[in-house]
Design a protein around this motif. Structure first.
Motif, mmCIF file in Angstrom:
data_model
loop_
_atom_site.group_PDB
_atom_site.id
_atom_site.type_symbol
_atom_site.label_atom_id
_atom_site.label_comp_id
_atom_site.label_asym_id
_atom_site.label_seq_id
_atom_site.Cartn_x
_atom_site.Cartn_y
_atom_site.Cartn_z
ATOM 1 N N ASN A 12 106.317 -18.762 13.734
ATOM 2 C CA ASN A 12 106.921 -17.814 14.673
ATOM 3 C C ASN A 12 105.919 -16.871 15.407
ATOM 4 O O ASN A 12 106.322 -16.516 16.678
ATOM 5 N N THR A 13 104.740 -16.357 15.001
ATOM 6 C CA THR A 13 103.881 -15.735 15.866
ATOM 7 C C THR A 13 103.200 -16.532 16.757
ATOM 8 O O THR A 13 103.201 -16.224 17.946
ATOM 9 N N PHE A 26 111.403 -11.757 14.848
ATOM 10 C CA PHE A 26 110.824 -10.374 15.218
ATOM 11 C C PHE A 26 109.512 -10.196 15.756
ATOM 12 O O PHE A 26 109.261 -9.186 16.274
ATOM 13 N N LYS A 27 108.862 -11.404 15.732
ATOM 14 C CA LYS A 27 107.484 -11.217 16.133
ATOM 15 C C LYS A 27 107.527 -10.678 17.720
ATOM 16 O O LYS A 27 106.528 -10.232 18.221
ATOM 17 N N SER A 81 99.106 -19.133 12.804
ATOM 18 C CA SER A 81 100.608 -18.694 12.679
ATOM 19 C C SER A 81 101.352 -19.836 11.540
ATOM 20 O O SER A 81 100.737 -20.860 11.494
ATOM 21 N N THR A 82 102.165 -19.457 10.863
ATOM 22 C CA THR A 82 103.109 -20.096 10.092
ATOM 23 C C THR A 82 104.124 -20.588 10.914
ATOM 24 O O THR A 82 105.194 -21.141 10.643
ATOM 25 N N GLU A 92 116.662 -18.529 9.378
ATOM 26 C CA GLU A 92 115.692 -19.371 8.687
ATOM 27 C C GLU A 92 115.511 -19.145 7.305
ATOM 28 O O GLU A 92 115.927 -18.021 6.961
ATOM 29 N N ALA A 104 107.698 -19.921 6.788
ATOM 30 C CA ALA A 104 107.314 -18.918 7.559
ATOM 31 C C ALA A 104 106.328 -17.818 6.555
ATOM 32 O O ALA A 104 105.373 -17.237 6.933
ATOM 33 N N THR A 139 114.732 -11.892 9.780
ATOM 34 C CA THR A 139 113.480 -12.286 10.714
ATOM 35 C C THR A 139 113.401 -13.152 11.676
ATOM 36 O O THR A 139 112.823 -12.954 12.566
ATOM 37 N N GLY A 144 105.471 -11.853 4.055
ATOM 38 C CA GLY A 144 104.366 -13.025 3.964
ATOM 39 C C GLY A 144 103.202 -12.394 4.300
ATOM 40 O O GLY A 144 102.279 -12.230 3.479
ATOM 41 N N ASN A 145 102.761 -12.233 5.654
ATOM 42 C CA ASN A 145 101.502 -11.491 5.655
ATOM 43 C C ASN A 145 101.475 -10.026 5.729
ATOM 44 O O ASN A 145 100.612 -9.290 5.776
ATOM 45 N N ALA A 146 102.752 -9.555 5.270
ATOM 46 C CA ALA A 146 103.095 -8.180 5.067
ATOM 47 C C ALA A 146 102.774 -6.945 5.992
ATOM 48 O O ALA A 146 102.923 -5.903 6.051
ATOM 49 N N GLY A 147 102.845 -7.785 7.423
ATOM 50 C CA GLY A 147 102.836 -6.862 8.489
ATOM 51 C C GLY A 147 104.284 -5.952 8.695
ATOM 52 O O GLY A 147 104.344 -4.965 8.972
ATOM 53 N N ASN A 148 105.359 -6.947 8.683
ATOM 54 C CA ASN A 148 106.555 -6.277 8.895
ATOM 55 C C ASN A 148 107.109 -5.232 8.031
ATOM 56 O O ASN A 148 107.570 -4.097 8.346
#
Ligand code: AN7
Length: 370
Positions: free
Chosen positions: A91-92, A64-65, A88-89, A291, A244, A334, A191-195
């Motif tokens: 994907n970014t 999704f990135k 990044s973990t 994943e 991720a 994702t 994860g980083n809570a952006g999505n």
């Protein structure tokens, strides 16, 4: 009717995005990912339920990135930048490296040494990014990136770059466009809570424009060993096989809580065992290979369904279950399963080594003669 042309999320949704009409998009034709029905998951959840998988693994770099990265890199070019940087973990970094290559920019990525999936590392390297593997976790990497990008002329493309979330909100638009409505529940890994923040923005935006008449409940799931929002404190040493989402101090923490609270949803956690069970279930019962981190959305759904959540919480709500309409649930997947071949092989039956004869095969399988 043949295939429709698709020129990426900026072309499709430009009027919803903070971008000038004449700015050329840096695009790999991301977005327009399928909403795949998941009848086997739906059977596990209960009667009168429809489950759809928003398979973001089918984006150009496999996650999704790309929705956010087309915006972040397009805006970086618009602003005259010639370099991008991210922590990044995995994907970014894959996405940033690809879009930077597309734009002719240089790219620096910082990853936690030893804790990113093999496919993602291959992508970042192959697209020509300068890759640093730091002796630390994602949160350490992000701290370094914040400092460097504050002091030097290089554009930060983590999701604290607001254009990232602007691009990612188009996932919600696509779901509404295809369903003609919002789902009742939107399950998503955190994860980083952006999505989760971006999807909530997208749903609210369509709602405020009258394009949909209601809003979904946002159901976010962290991994048990990396669940700072659930526990209410930073996790210093996050651990999960879903690398991720191995994040202990999410950048969009407060925004994710707002999405949860405004929507009447939850942010909860699933164990690595529950993640692996959902990962295998999707591959084996639905034919969809995501994943491990992505399977956290479905793991959360199965966990809540088995605990009776929907019969308790949905039976009386408006417009759903009670009125006879089907309960509609979307789970975002994702990232693609091919990103992480090591975990895929670890959690599958091993190949059987045999001599190159028919008899050797027949020793291991029972087949009916023609
Ligand atoms: C497959 O690549 O943070 O909650 O650095 O790769 O928006 O962070 C990846 C996150 C879910 C969590 N699923 O999304 C990164 C990174 C997959 C991911 C998430 C990520 P956010």
């Amino acid at each position: 009717m043949g295939a429709a042309r698709w020129d990426g999320i900026i072309a499709a949704y430009r009027e919803f995005l903070p971008i000038r009409p004449d700015t050329p998009a840096v695009t790999l034709n991301e977005g327009n990912t399928p909403l795949i029905p998941a009848p086997a998951v739906a059977r596990e959840v209960g009667p009168n339920v429809e489950v759809f998988l928003k398979f973001e693994g089918l984006n150009p770099t496999g996650s999704f990135k790309d929705r956010g990265m087309t915006m972040a890199v397009t805006k970086a070019v618009e602003e005259g930048s010639n370099a991008v940087m991210c922590a990044s973990t995995g994907n970014t970094s894959a996405s940033a490296a690809a879009y930077a290559a597309r734009a002719g920019m240089s790219c620096i990525v910082i990853i936690p040494d030893g804790n990113i999936a093999l496919g993602k590392l291959a992508q970042a390297l192959m697209h020509g990014a300068k890759v640093f593997a730091v002796a630390g976790n994602f949160d350490d990497a992000l701290r370094i990136v914040r400092e460097v990008t504050a002091q030097f002329k290089i554009t930060l493309v983590n999701s604290i770059n607001p254009y990232r979330l602007q691009g990612q909100k188009t996932g919600a638009f696509e779901i509404c466009d295809v369903l003609g409505d919002v789902p009742d529940y939107h399950f998503i890994p955190v994860g980083n809570a952006g999505n989760i923040t971006a999807y909530w923005m997208g749903y609210k935006e369509y709602h405020s424009m009258g394009l949909v008449q209601r809003l979904p409940k946002m159901m976010g799931f962290q991994a048990e060993g990396a669940a700072p929002i659930v526990r209410g404190h930073v996790v210093e040493k996050p651990e999960t096989l879903a690398t991720a989402i191995r994040i202990g101090n999410p950048a969009s923490w407060k925004l994710a809580e707002a999405a949860r609270d405004e929507s009447g949803g939850v942010i909860d956690m699933v164990s690595d065992e529950e993640i692996v069970a959902a990962y295998q279930f999707l591959a084996q019962q639905e034919g969809v290979f995501c994943e491990p981190a992505s399977a956290a959305s479905v793991a959360g759904l199965l966990k809540y369904a088995r605990a009776g959540y929907f019969s308790k919480h949905h039976a009386t709500s408006v417009g759903g279950y009670a009125s006879g309409a089907k309960l509609r649930i979307v789970c975002v997947l994702t990232g693609h399963g091919l990103k992480d071949p090591k975990n895929a092989i670890e959690f599958s039956p091993k190949p059987i080594s045999v001599p190159a004869t028919v008899d050797a095969i027949l020793e291991h399988v029972t087949l009916e003669r023609r």
